[in-house]
Design an enzyme around this catalytic site. Structure first.
Site, PDB file in Angstrom:
ATOM      1  N   CYS A   1      13.914 -16.695 -20.381  1.00 13.03           N
ATOM      2  CA  CYS A   1      13.532 -17.455 -21.573  1.00 13.03           C
ATOM      3  C   CYS A   1      12.287 -18.310 -21.292  1.00 13.03           C
ATOM      4  O   CYS A   1      11.193 -17.775 -21.166  1.00 13.03           O
ATOM      5  CB  CYS A   1      14.711 -18.298 -22.066  1.00 13.03           C
ATOM      6  SG  CYS A   1      14.509 -18.892 -23.768  1.00 13.03           S
ATOM      7  N   HIS A   7      18.459 -13.854 -22.826  1.00 16.62           N
ATOM      8  CA  HIS A   7      19.381 -14.433 -21.842  1.00 16.62           C
ATOM      9  C   HIS A   7      20.368 -13.362 -21.381  1.00 16.62           C
ATOM     10  O   HIS A   7      21.485 -13.266 -21.904  1.00 16.62           O
ATOM     11  CB  HIS A   7      20.136 -15.616 -22.454  1.00 16.62           C
ATOM     12  CG  HIS A   7      19.288 -16.822 -22.674  1.00 16.62           C
ATOM     13  ND1 HIS A   7      19.146 -17.820 -21.728  1.00 16.62           N
ATOM     14  CD2 HIS A   7      18.513 -17.187 -23.726  1.00 16.62           C
ATOM     15  CE1 HIS A   7      18.326 -18.753 -22.193  1.00 16.62           C
ATOM     16  NE2 HIS A   7      17.928 -18.393 -23.402  1.00 16.62           N
ATOM     17  N   GLU A  26      22.235 -13.198 -18.883  1.00 20.38           N
ATOM     18  CA  GLU A  26      23.463 -13.717 -18.269  1.00 20.38           C
ATOM     19  C   GLU A  26      24.623 -13.820 -19.255  1.00 20.38           C
ATOM     20  O   GLU A  26      25.795 -13.795 -18.858  1.00 20.38           O
ATOM     21  CB  GLU A  26      23.212 -15.098 -17.640  1.00 20.38           C
ATOM     22  CG  GLU A  26      22.826 -16.198 -18.601  1.00 20.38           C
ATOM     23  CD  GLU A  26      21.337 -16.275 -18.907  1.00 20.38           C
ATOM     24  OE1 GLU A  26      20.929 -17.230 -19.584  1.00 20.38           O
ATOM     25  OE2 GLU A  26      20.591 -15.376 -18.461  1.00 20.38           O
TER      26      GLU A  26
END
Length: 535
Positions: free
Chosen positions: A382, A509, A511
């Site tokens: 990001c 993102h 994750e």
């Protein structure tokens, strides 16, 4: 089959791991062949945590449909391996704002709008909506905070009413309470747990199960004492002890027959949960043969919960390389060009995660520069991707003072600019580019190889600024690879330098979609290369 409702509350104190208990139970029930969804009630007055400080709230977890939610939803998704939606997180602020909007429109037909029935009815509607939108057999709803808190009273009342509304066989109340361990005296004290359960009864709810949070095991005599005073069956008094790895908890709860007790109470005929694969994963996690040090350069490192999905994704990726990930928490505010080698030089890889605001950005840029110049594996996320572009513009293209328009509106070289549809947006909350969006991958790129040569990947986003395409040609000429873009080629999603071991940054993102048994691919490749780099 009627939908079954499980409510997880906490007493005595907050931060006892109610979310992990809910997530662990969800995994056990899913492995019995039941379709499970999970929901979090947060009694605070914010609409959502999107504008809250990470120091106050920790990470903001984003769902596929773009809801900014509590970090516990990340635990739910990782443990149960499900994708939740916007109905999975409900705040007092969200409920009150909807009720006031309805009142202004005259939808209550002149009635006096009150906590009961209007707020409680809407809360019950939110519970049912979360179940119906996912077609779940079972919905587990966790109530944040502690029973007895002033702000949570309408939530507890709504839970009480659900039993009469859907039937006692379709509702189960699980109360999580602490057992105090007096180390100096070597004693365990149960009074807090007893009083916390009594408080729940005062609000009209009799717990069907107690989960005791304790540092040390509880004796059978103590369990029976708690069961008697709290009016709970002894076998329904479950211990949740401190563990080395969170993923041990579902196995510990199963060993105490928790999921069978739940099924018996709810009149569910479901086969025993097959936890063979999960157990094998836990055994693997506890016996990793390698170790790799990763420097996480962030601005909120004093509170690791601000990066909980990042750290979990790093761990998951480590499992696939048989490596324990040792995270070196580096405060970006402390990093300069002069000391960066001292702070991150012993790391086998560097990760620069997301964030907002100017503080710490120059330190992140210094870390990115160090990774590029010294060929240290680097993953930017990001804001980390945006600053990767800024660093390249300044130090490779020679664009002195290049920056993001967000951080320096006066810069001559705004290599990161505000998205066109964000220009006139005034509200901060809920207005970012949020949720699942596709990225088209470039042939021959590191990113495409990491994603097993997929043409397109779908990942979750949370940003307002993007790479400025006016600079794209200059970057490409200098070897900067745009390896992932939106299908219309307008938005840059992934960038990389192909002449490095691993130098990749993404706008999304990744994750948020990592699982312990299914690590996210970009993280997996980053850790794989970092492990190689540490040899």
């Amino acid at each position: 089959m009627s939908t079954k409702y499980i409510f997880v509350t906490g007493g005595g104190t907050s931060s006892m791991g109610k979310g992990i208990v809910a997530a662990s139970l969800g995994r056990l029930l899913k492995n019995r062949g039941l379709k499970v969804t999970v929901q979090k009630f947060d009694p605070y007055l914010n609409i959502d945590p999107g504008t809250m400080s990470p120091y106050q709230h920790g990470e903001v977890f984003v769902t596929d449909d773009g809801a900014e939610t509590d970090l516990d939803l990340g635990h739910y998704e990782r443990f149960i391996d499900i994708n939740l939606n916007k109905y999975s997180n409900v705040t007092s602020g969200k409920v009150y704002s909807e009720i006031l909007r309805k009142e202004r429109k005259g939808e209550y037909l002149g009635a006096t709008v009150q906590m009961v029935p209007h707020v409680t009815n809407m809360l019950k509607e939110k519970i049912k909506r979360a179940a119906t939108t996912t077609d779940a057999d079972i919905i587990i709803t966790e109530v944040g905070g502690t029973v007895g808190d002033m702000e949570s009273l309408p939530f507890i009342e709504a839970l009480r009413q659900m039993k009469a509304e859907v039937g006692a066989d379709n509702v189960m109340y699980i109360h999580t309470v602490p057992i105090l361990h007096l180390r100096a005296a070597g004693e365990l004290k149960t009074k807090i747990a007893q009083n916390a359960t009594k408080t729940l009864r005062e609000y009209g709810i009799q717990a069907n199960m107690l989960v005791l949070r304790s540092e040390v095991p509880i004796t059978t005599e103590m369990r029976d004492k708690i069961a008697m005073f709290c009016d709970v069956a002894p076998e329904a008094v479950i211990q949740s002890l401190d563990v080395e790895h969170l993923y041990q908890i579902p196995l510990n709860l199963q060993a105490q027959n928790m999921d069978q007790i739940v099924c018996d109470h709810l009149k569910l005929d479901a086969p025993k949960a097959d936890m063979t694969e999960w157990s094998a994963m836990v055994d693997h996690v506890m016996n990793l043969k390698k170790k790799v040090k990763i420097a996480l350069v962030g601005k909120y490192v004093e509170l690791p919960d601000a990066y909980i999905s990042v750290t979990e994704a790093l761990k998951h990726a480590g499992y696939s390389s048989d490596a324990e990930v040792d995270i070196n928490w580096v405060n970006a505010n402390d990093v300069t060009d002069e000391n960066v080698a001292e702070l991150v030089g012993d790391a086998a890889g560097i990760i620069v995660p997301g964030g907002f605001g100017h503080r710490g950005t120059e330190g992140k840029i210094a870390a990115i520069k160090y990774a590029r110049e010294n060929d240290v594996p680097m993953l930017g996320i990001c804001l980390g991707m945006q600053l990767t572009a800024v660093e390249f513009a300044r130090n490779v293209l020679g664009l002195e003072g290049a920056h993001s328009f967000e951080l320096d509106p006066e810069t001559k070289y705004p290599v990161i600019d505000i998205m066109r549809d964000q220009v006139d947006v005034e509200d901060m909350g809920g207005t970012l580019r949020l949720g699942l969006y596709p990225a088209k991958l470039k042939n021959g790129s590191r990113a495409k190889a990491a994603y097993n040569d997929a043409e397109v990947v779908q990942r979750r986003h949370r940003h307002r600024y993007e790479f400025n395409n006016k600079f794209r040609e200059d970057f490409e000429k200098a070897g900067f690879v745009f390896s992932g873009v939106s299908p219309d080629n307008r938005l840059v999603e992934i960038v990389e330098l192909s002449d490095k071991k691993f130098f990749v940054a993404c706008q999304y993102h990744p994750e948020l979609q990592s699982r312990p048994n299914r690590p996210e691919e970009l993280y997996t490749e980053f850790i794989r290369v970092a492990v190689e780099n540490s040899k």
